[in-house]
Design an enzyme around this catalytic site. Sequence first.
Site, PDB file in Angstrom:
ATOM      1  N   GLU A  48     -46.652 100.985 -25.292  1.00  0.00           N
ATOM      2  CA  GLU A  48     -45.625 100.934 -24.249  1.00  0.00           C
ATOM      3  C   GLU A  48     -44.713 102.152 -24.209  1.00  0.00           C
ATOM      4  OE1 GLU A  48     -43.358  97.353 -24.881  1.00  0.00           O
ATOM      5  OE2 GLU A  48     -43.766  97.369 -27.013  1.00  0.00           O
TER       6      GLU A  48
ATOM      7  N   ASP B 296     -40.971  99.362 -20.755  1.00  0.00           N
ATOM      8  CA  ASP B 296     -40.692 100.412 -21.731  1.00  0.00           C
ATOM      9  C   ASP B 296     -41.389 101.713 -21.374  1.00  0.00           C
ATOM     10  OD1 ASP B 296     -39.036  99.372 -24.134  1.00  0.00           O
ATOM     11  OD2 ASP B 296     -40.452  97.762 -23.778  1.00  0.00           O
TER      12      ASP B 296
ATOM     13  N   HIS C  46     -37.474  89.793 -27.511  1.00  0.00           N
ATOM     14  CA  HIS C  46     -36.328  89.806 -26.605  1.00  0.00           C
ATOM     15  C   HIS C  46     -35.773  88.417 -26.325  1.00  0.00           C
ATOM     16  CE1 HIS C  46     -36.616  94.068 -25.954  1.00  0.00           C
ATOM     17  NE2 HIS C  46     -37.871  93.980 -25.522  1.00  0.00           N
TER      18      HIS C  46
ATOM     19  N   ARG D 179     -45.051  86.636 -29.911  1.00  0.00           N
ATOM     20  CA  ARG D 179     -44.657  88.042 -30.031  1.00  0.00           C
ATOM     21  C   ARG D 179     -43.588  88.155 -31.114  1.00  0.00           C
ATOM     22  NH1 ARG D 179     -42.736  92.328 -25.396  1.00  0.00           N
ATOM     23  NH2 ARG D 179     -40.971  90.914 -25.070  1.00  0.00           N
TER      24      ARG D 179
END
Length: 258
Positions: free
Chosen positions: A152, A178, A48, A73
């Site tokens: 998630e 999420d 993100h 990530r």
Amino acid sequence: MPAPVNMFKKALAQGNIQFGCWAALGNSFTTELMGQAGFDWLVLDGEHGPNDLLSILSQLQVIEGTDTHAVVRVPVGETYMLKQVLDAGAQTVLVPMVESADQARQLVRDVTYPPHGDRGVGYALTRASKFSTIEDYGKTADAEICLLVQVENLKGLAALDEILTVDGVDGVFIGPADLAADMGHIGNADHPDVQAAIMEALARISSAGKAPGILSTQDGMTNDAIAAGALFVAVGADVLLLGNAARALASKWQATKT
């Protein structure tokens, strides 16, 4: 000379809680500042945050000069992405949206050298081996790689017990935002049903001998997660820290206008 010891992985294996923070601004200057703040680990967010391989590389370089461990990530669990960030020097990777044991098993292969895995053997050219100066890198790297998978959504939770049987998965991170959305409570991870699901999942992860992880910016939830067994706990994000402080400062002085 062997690959460097992954102190983050070692701490988790010893049951020592590691407090971290998200680094999502995507530049080495702010990440270096965050690295000096005293967190045990920082997430360099390629899912993100506005990051690519080169920006992640530059952040890995500045974090190396701090006492903070870098967790990268990736945007998605693709073999080539994991290979690239590992070659760039990451020793710990966080993979989003893991929904099955088969997916987890492939991720283990992605971060492991042959004959047991699929990681490309090009370490002689890479920063990971300090450009061929770590002579035994290929023989010792696998043991120092830490694979964290994110569960998630409801599909992932349904497969959690099976995922927890996969050797080579070091930790499982429960993604509150999420999961809340998939449970019909988008933007409300505090909903009692979501909180119950999170805490129950953390306890299952802990009982299975894996390291449970969570992101929580609220002290109550953070304490509950630790009580449930969480070992790698992100307690903030650079974007939120800067944004909240900036808005508070602007509001304070704007309110003095007549």
